[in-house]
Design a protein around this motif. Sequence first.
Motif, PDB file in Angstrom:
ATOM      1  N   THR A 220       1.785   5.590  -5.516  1.00  0.00           N
ATOM      2  CA  THR A 220       1.387   6.652  -4.604  1.00  0.00           C
ATOM      3  C   THR A 220       2.110   7.953  -4.953  1.00  0.00           C
ATOM      4  OG1 THR A 220       3.079   5.856  -3.057  1.00  0.00           O
ATOM      5  CG2 THR A 220       0.835   5.098  -2.707  1.00  0.00           C
ATOM      6  N   GLU A 221       3.285   7.827  -5.561  1.00  0.00           N
ATOM      7  CA  GLU A 221       4.023   9.020  -6.013  1.00  0.00           C
ATOM      8  C   GLU A 221       3.219   9.762  -7.075  1.00  0.00           C
ATOM      9  OE1 GLU A 221       7.942   9.955  -8.766  1.00  0.00           O
ATOM     10  OE2 GLU A 221       7.918   8.152  -7.511  1.00  0.00           O
TER      11      GLU A 221
ATOM     12  N   PRO B 281       0.803  -1.231   0.000  1.00  0.00           N
ATOM     13  CA  PRO B 281       0.000   0.000   0.000  1.00  0.00           C
ATOM     14  C   PRO B 281       0.831   1.273   0.000  1.00  0.00           C
ATOM     15  CG  PRO B 281      -0.012  -1.020   2.175  1.00  0.00           C
ATOM     16  CD  PRO B 281       0.637  -1.996   1.259  1.00  0.00           C
ATOM     17  N   GLU B 282       2.084   1.155   0.482  1.00  0.00           N
ATOM     18  CA  GLU B 282       2.940   2.341   0.480  1.00  0.00           C
ATOM     19  C   GLU B 282       3.435   2.676  -0.925  1.00  0.00           C
ATOM     20  OE1 GLU B 282       5.641  -1.018   0.253  1.00  0.00           O
ATOM     21  OE2 GLU B 282       3.837  -0.633   1.415  1.00  0.00           O
ATOM     22  N   MET B 283       3.283   1.728  -1.858  1.00  0.00           N
ATOM     23  CA  MET B 283       3.778   1.934  -3.211  1.00  0.00           C
ATOM     24  C   MET B 283       2.667   2.096  -4.231  1.00  0.00           C
ATOM     25  SD  MET B 283       6.471  -0.382  -5.381  1.00  0.00           S
ATOM     26  CE  MET B 283       7.052   0.176  -7.002  1.00  0.00           C
ATOM     27  N   PHE B 284       1.566   1.310  -4.086  1.00  0.00           N
ATOM     28  CA  PHE B 284       0.503   1.324  -5.086  1.00  0.00           C
ATOM     29  C   PHE B 284      -0.856   1.585  -4.453  1.00  0.00           C
ATOM     30  CE2 PHE B 284       3.566  -1.613  -7.203  1.00  0.00           C
ATOM     31  CZ  PHE B 284       3.754  -0.900  -8.381  1.00  0.00           C
TER      32      PHE B 284
ATOM     33  N   GLN C 106      -1.484  16.999  -2.781  1.00  0.00           N
ATOM     34  CA  GLN C 106      -2.154  16.314  -1.687  1.00  0.00           C
ATOM     35  C   GLN C 106      -2.353  14.852  -2.067  1.00  0.00           C
ATOM     36  OE1 GLN C 106      -3.156  17.793   1.293  1.00  0.00           O
ATOM     37  NE2 GLN C 106      -1.959  19.512   0.531  1.00  0.00           N
ATOM     38  N   PRO C 107      -2.269  13.948  -1.091  1.00  0.00           N
ATOM     39  CA  PRO C 107      -2.514  12.549  -1.406  1.00  0.00           C
ATOM     40  C   PRO C 107      -3.941  12.334  -1.864  1.00  0.00           C
ATOM     41  CG  PRO C 107      -2.432  12.893   0.971  1.00  0.00           C
ATOM     42  CD  PRO C 107      -2.008  14.176   0.326  1.00  0.00           C
ATOM     43  N   VAL C 108      -4.133  11.453  -2.839  1.00  0.00           N
ATOM     44  CA  VAL C 108      -5.466  11.144  -3.352  1.00  0.00           C
ATOM     45  C   VAL C 108      -5.908   9.810  -2.789  1.00  0.00           C
ATOM     46  CG1 VAL C 108      -6.818  10.643  -5.410  1.00  0.00           C
ATOM     47  CG2 VAL C 108      -5.048  12.421  -5.473  1.00  0.00           C
ATOM     48  N   THR C 109      -7.012   9.787  -2.093  1.00  0.00           N
ATOM     49  CA  THR C 109      -7.560   8.549  -1.558  1.00  0.00           C
ATOM     50  C   THR C 109      -8.679   8.099  -2.475  1.00  0.00           C
ATOM     51  OG1 THR C 109      -7.063   9.253   0.689  1.00  0.00           O
ATOM     52  CG2 THR C 109      -8.609   7.432   0.436  1.00  0.00           C
ATOM     53  N   VAL C 110      -8.443   7.056  -3.221  1.00  0.00           N
ATOM     54  CA  VAL C 110      -9.429   6.603  -4.195  1.00  0.00           C
ATOM     55  C   VAL C 110     -10.404   5.623  -3.572  1.00  0.00           C
ATOM     56  CG1 VAL C 110      -9.739   5.417  -6.378  1.00  0.00           C
ATOM     57  CG2 VAL C 110      -7.824   6.981  -6.079  1.00  0.00           C
ATOM     58  N   VAL C 111      -9.876   4.655  -2.825  1.00  0.00           N
ATOM     59  CA  VAL C 111     -10.737   3.664  -2.202  1.00  0.00           C
ATOM     60  C   VAL C 111     -10.970   4.073  -0.754  1.00  0.00           C
ATOM     61  CG1 VAL C 111     -10.998   1.241  -1.592  1.00  0.00           C
ATOM     62  CG2 VAL C 111      -9.807   1.863  -3.689  1.00  0.00           C
TER      63      VAL C 111
END
Length: 417
Positions: A83-84, A62-65, A99-104
């Motif tokens: 995630t990058e 999860p830290e990568m994809f 900003q981080p995108v939270t899709v799920v």
Amino acid sequence: MEIRKLSSELKTIYDSMSGTEIEGAGGGWVNMAGFGLELSCNGINYKHYGYEKLRTFIESMPEMFEIYRDDSLQPPVFYLRTTEEAMQDSDFAPDNEPQPVTVVRPSVPRLVDWAWLGHFQSVMQDLAEMAIEESWDFETPQGRNYSILINYLTYTFAKIYDEGKIAYSDDGRWAAFNTGLVTKVYKPIFALFDKNRNEGQQEWHLYDFCVEGEERAGKILVSEFAIQPEPAQYFNSIYDVQQGVPSLDHRHIIIERLERYPYRILKEFAPEGFDMIRPENLTDGQRAAFFRRLKSALENDVNSYNRFKDKIDSAVQLAVKRVQWNYKSAIPMYYPKTRSMCLLLPLCLKDQQHVDLALVVSKGKSGRYQGETIYPLDWAYRNARLVCRPDSDWLAARSIHTSSENPDERRPGRFQR
């Protein structure tokens, strides 16, 4: 070799595959099945690491994809991105900070994960025929697929779930929610569910769509629920023309979202001597390379960029004048990813009588407006339809053609954004 040590190889394979723009989730996505094929071609077998399925393998990092599931296709199609890449993609990042995108969002399950709906197309057809007549498709060569209705029901469920408005019977056997749709005589339509008897599947099963008190499902609704389930609530706003035109992040709207412009607009503002090619005639990789070249050429050609910028500014000024004449020209929309309300303004870039794109506008605490991003008209309609059927002279499903002239029509995603 441990999975963590594979990260550089996985990143290299991901980078070699062209990213896709997916409605409601942003850019940078690659087809998961295609990614698995590339892994195999590069001698990487995820089963050697104890994973029976590719998706489980990806979810272990999860830290990568991160993963996106497209339920507009049956069966669903999965995509992944790093995630990058997600950090770089945000239409609504304040002060332009990534900003981080939270899709799920685990707290809000997708309708198709929450309940078994049966034959998807038949269910959508039944609901469409039950509701007051409305265009649930855009004008496409593929024919009727109820893409607008699928999007509507999916995100209406998410909003209902967020608001805690799914009703449950006292014995826990039944569940129901208000679809927000009405029949031809304006009676609310409800979705009624019973417990799924098949183990290992979704917890609920769609029993039927119904009207309170009518036929078997409607009578069960009256018998099992003391209070009628409430519809989703949206804040319906009106553009305050006293605030003038919205502020714009021109580079984001022009350069970073260049793929969303119709070809005829790209051709008009391309730098002199640039070799223009219709994007729909290219493969995904060629298309990605084409837009990289065009973005670079525009940024390095001050005159072309300024002409483009001036045209955008002129179109926004015209849009505000249009709103001043008819307040309904500013259309409310709901943005599921941030759970926020925005407004859509029409942008006429080629001809003042023809709307090419929609400008997404948000209102700040100061009362002033910020132009956040641009949407193709089909994206705009889907987001607006979550609030209500647009009563507009410029955004109507029947007049929106998802044609090959729109460069974003090659993206596989069909949901929000």
